[in-house]
Design a protein around this motif. Structure first.
Motif, PDB file in Angstrom:
ATOM      1  N   SER A  88       0.787  -1.243   0.000  1.00  0.00           N
ATOM      2  CA  SER A  88       0.000   0.000   0.000  1.00  0.00           C
ATOM      3  C   SER A  88       0.815   1.287   0.000  1.00  0.00           C
ATOM      4  CB  SER A  88      -0.941  -0.015   1.204  1.00  0.00           C
ATOM      5  OG  SER A  88      -0.232  -0.250   2.395  1.00  0.00           O
ATOM      6  N   ILE A 137      -7.216  -6.468   2.977  1.00  0.00           N
ATOM      7  CA  ILE A 137      -8.206  -5.589   3.605  1.00  0.00           C
ATOM      8  C   ILE A 137      -8.299  -4.260   2.871  1.00  0.00           C
ATOM      9  CG2 ILE A 137      -8.103  -6.550   5.931  1.00  0.00           C
ATOM     10  CD1 ILE A 137      -6.099  -4.327   6.677  1.00  0.00           C
ATOM     11  N   TYR A 159      -5.855 -10.752   2.836  1.00  0.00           N
ATOM     12  CA  TYR A 159      -4.969 -10.771   3.994  1.00  0.00           C
ATOM     13  C   TYR A 159      -5.142  -9.513   4.839  1.00  0.00           C
ATOM     14  CZ  TYR A 159      -1.815 -14.407   1.994  1.00  0.00           C
ATOM     15  OH  TYR A 159      -1.254 -15.550   1.500  1.00  0.00           O
ATOM     16  N   PRO A 160      -5.172  -9.700   6.166  1.00  0.00           N
ATOM     17  CA  PRO A 160      -4.971  -8.555   7.063  1.00  0.00           C
ATOM     18  C   PRO A 160      -3.467  -8.250   7.101  1.00  0.00           C
ATOM     19  CG  PRO A 160      -5.632 -10.571   8.254  1.00  0.00           C
ATOM     20  CD  PRO A 160      -5.324 -10.966   6.851  1.00  0.00           C
ATOM     21  N   GLY A 161      -3.012  -7.389   8.021  1.00  0.00           N
ATOM     22  CA  GLY A 161      -1.576  -7.187   8.188  1.00  0.00           C
ATOM     23  C   GLY A 161      -0.931  -8.483   8.661  1.00  0.00           C
ATOM     24  N   GLY A 188       4.385  -1.563   3.346  1.00  0.00           N
ATOM     25  CA  GLY A 188       2.985  -1.700   3.753  1.00  0.00           C
ATOM     26  C   GLY A 188       2.622  -0.736   4.877  1.00  0.00           C
ATOM     27  N   THR A 189       1.335  -0.636   5.147  1.00  0.00           N
ATOM     28  CA  THR A 189       0.821   0.229   6.208  1.00  0.00           C
ATOM     29  C   THR A 189       0.801  -0.511   7.540  1.00  0.00           C
ATOM     30  OG1 THR A 189      -0.496   1.367   4.570  1.00  0.00           O
ATOM     31  CG2 THR A 189      -1.223   1.617   6.841  1.00  0.00           C
ATOM     32  N   THR A 190       0.719  -1.829   7.474  1.00  0.00           N
ATOM     33  CA  THR A 190       0.682  -2.621   8.707  1.00  0.00           C
ATOM     34  C   THR A 190       2.094  -3.057   9.155  1.00  0.00           C
ATOM     35  OG1 THR A 190       0.338  -4.641   7.417  1.00  0.00           O
ATOM     36  CG2 THR A 190      -1.641  -3.514   8.216  1.00  0.00           C
TER      37      THR A 190
HETATM   38  C1  AKB Z   1      -0.174  -3.382   3.569  1.00  0.00           C
HETATM   39  O1  AKB Z   1      -0.108  -2.855   4.683  1.00  0.00           O
HETATM   40  O2  AKB Z   1      -0.107  -2.771   2.501  1.00  0.00           O
HETATM   41  C2  AKB Z   1      -0.426  -4.891   3.517  1.00  0.00           C
HETATM   42  C3  AKB Z   1      -1.867  -5.228   3.419  1.00  0.00           C
HETATM   43  C4  AKB Z   1      -2.736  -5.053   4.589  1.00  0.00           C
HETATM   44  O3  AKB Z   1      -2.312  -5.662   2.406  1.00  0.00           O
HETATM   45  N1  AKB Z   1       0.160  -5.513   4.654  1.00  0.00           N
END
Ligand code: AKB
Length: 316
Positions: free
Chosen positions: A80, A118, A169-171, A182-184
Motif C-alpha cells: 500500500s 483488507i 490478507y490482514p496485516g 505496507g501500512t501494517t
Molecule cells: C499493507 O499494509 O499494505 C499490507 C496489506 C494489509 O495488504 N500488509
C-alpha cells in the motif's frame, strides 16, 4: 513427469516463508521459487530458483511447461505505501502481473493463488466486523488494484473455468522475514526495535485498530484454501480471513509484559490516512463455513512466539 508448485515473488515477506513451508510439505525439488531479484538468503540451496520478472510471461510460461507446474502462488506485488509513491509502476506490476498469470493458468490448466487484502475496502465501508460482501470503494492505488484483481479472478473463473483462489490478507506478522512498503509493517518493526533499542516510534497513532494475522496462521490459510476440493471454494473473488485486531498501544502493552522498559511514541505519517480507510475488524464466517478456516494465534500467543524466536538466531 512429476507435478510442481511455482511461487512467484519468493523473496517477499510471505514468499520466503511460504516456499519454506511448501518445500517442507511437498519436497524441496517440487517447489520452484522465482523472484525478480536474486534468491533470498533463507532460500539459498533449498530448492530450484529462477530469477525472472513476473511481467515476462514468456519466461514464466516456459518454467510452467518445462516443470509441469500445476499450482502457482502469485505473490509479486507492491504494497500500500509503496503503491502511493509509484502509482503507474505499481498498477503495472499488480495488475498486468495478475492478468499475465491468469492467462497462463487458463492456457496450462494451473490452479492459482492470488492474495487480496483488507485494502479492497475504503472509507465508506462499515469498519467494524466488515462483512464479506459490502461496499468496496478503496481510495488507495493498492486497494484499487486489489479490488480490480478480485474482479478479474472471479471473471476468469466464471468465463474460463480457471481454478483461482484468493484471501483478503490482514496485516501479516512474522519473525523470519520483514515486510516492505505496507501500512501494517509497524506491527513487525515494533518487535525488532523492542529487542534492539527497547523503544519504538510508531508511524500510526496509538488507537489505530487494524486486523492482523500471525504468519503461521497466514501460511495455513494460504495452503489450506489451495488444498481443499474445488467445490468448497464458493467465493472466487476473495475470502475475508481474520485472526485478531489490535492497536499500536495494545501491542506495545503486550510487548512491555516481556520487556518492562519498552516504550512507544507516536508520529503518524501519510500511512495513517491509509490505515484510517481500512476495516478495524473482519467478519470471516464465509471462510470458516466454506472451507474450515480457523486461526490459532491471538495477540498474547503471537507476542510470546515472536519474542521467543527473535531472541534466537534464525536457522538457515
Ligand atoms: C499493507 O499494509 O499494505 C499490507 C496489506 C494489509 O495488504 N500488509
Amino acid at each position: 513427469m512429476k507435478e510442481s508448485i511455482l511461487v512467484i515473488g519468493s523473496n517477499g515477506q510471505i514468499g520466503t516463508e511460504l516456499v519454506t513451508e511448501l518445500r517442507r510439505q511437498y519436497g524441496e525439488s517440487n517447489v520452484i521459487a522465482t523472484d525478480i531479484k536474486e534468491a533470498h538468503p533463507l532460500l539459498l540451496g533449498t530448492g530450484p530458483f529462477y530469477q525472472v520478472d513476473v511481467l515476462d510471461t514468456h519466461a514464466v510460461a516456459d518454467i510452467v511447461r518445462k516443470n509441469n507446474v500445476k499450482q502457482i502462488y502469485l505473490l509479486a506485488a507492491l504494497l500500500s505505501a509503496t503503491c502511493e509513491q509509484k502509482v503507474k509502476s505499481a498498477w503495472r506490476l499488480n495488475m498486468d502481473g495478475l492478468l499475465g498469470i491468469l492467462d497462463i493458468a487458463r492456457e496450462e490448466g494451473v490452479k492459482l493463488f492470488w492474495p487480496s487484502s483488507i485494502a479492497v475496502f475504503g472509507p465508506t465501508t462499515p469498519r467494524v466486523n466488515t462483512p464479506q460482501f459490502t461496499i468496496t470503494e478503496p481510495n488507495t492505488v493498492y486497494g484499487i488494484s486489489k479490488l480490480a484483481g478480485e474482479r478479474w479472478c472471479e471473471y476468469y473463473h466464471q468465463k474460463f473455468g480457471v481454478d483461482v483462489r484468493s484471501l483478503r490478507y490482514p496485516g501479516l506478522i512474522g519473525w523470519k522475514s520483514e515486510p516492505g512498503g505496507g501500512t501494517t509493517d509497524y506491527a513487525v518493526h515494533i518487535f525488532h526495535e523492542a529487542i534492539r533499542s527497547h523503544k519504538y516510534v510508531s508511524f500510526l497513532s496509538a488507537d489505530t485498530l487494524l486486523p492482523m494475522m500471525y504468519m503461521p496462521d497466514a501460511l495455513r490459510a494460504t495452503i489450506g484454501i489451495m488444498d481443499v476440493d474445488a467445490e468448497r471454494v464458493k467465493i472466487r473473488s476473495s475470502y475475508n480471513v481474520a485472526a485478531m485486531s489490535f492497536t499500536p498501544r495494545e501491542i506495545a502493552a503486550e510487548i512491555s509484559k516481556h520487556i518492562p522498559d519498552f516504550s512507544i511514541s507516536y508520529h503518524p505519517d501519510s500511512r495513517q490516512q491509509i490505515a484510517d480507510s481500512w476495516p478495524q475488524s473482519f467478519d470471516d464466517s464465509s471462510a470458516r463455513t466454506d472451507w474450515g478456516w480457523k486461526h490459532e494465534f491471538d495477540l498474547v500467543k503471537m507476542t510470546d512466539d515472536m519474542l521467543l524466536h527473535l531472541h534466537q538466531p534464525i536457522a538457515g
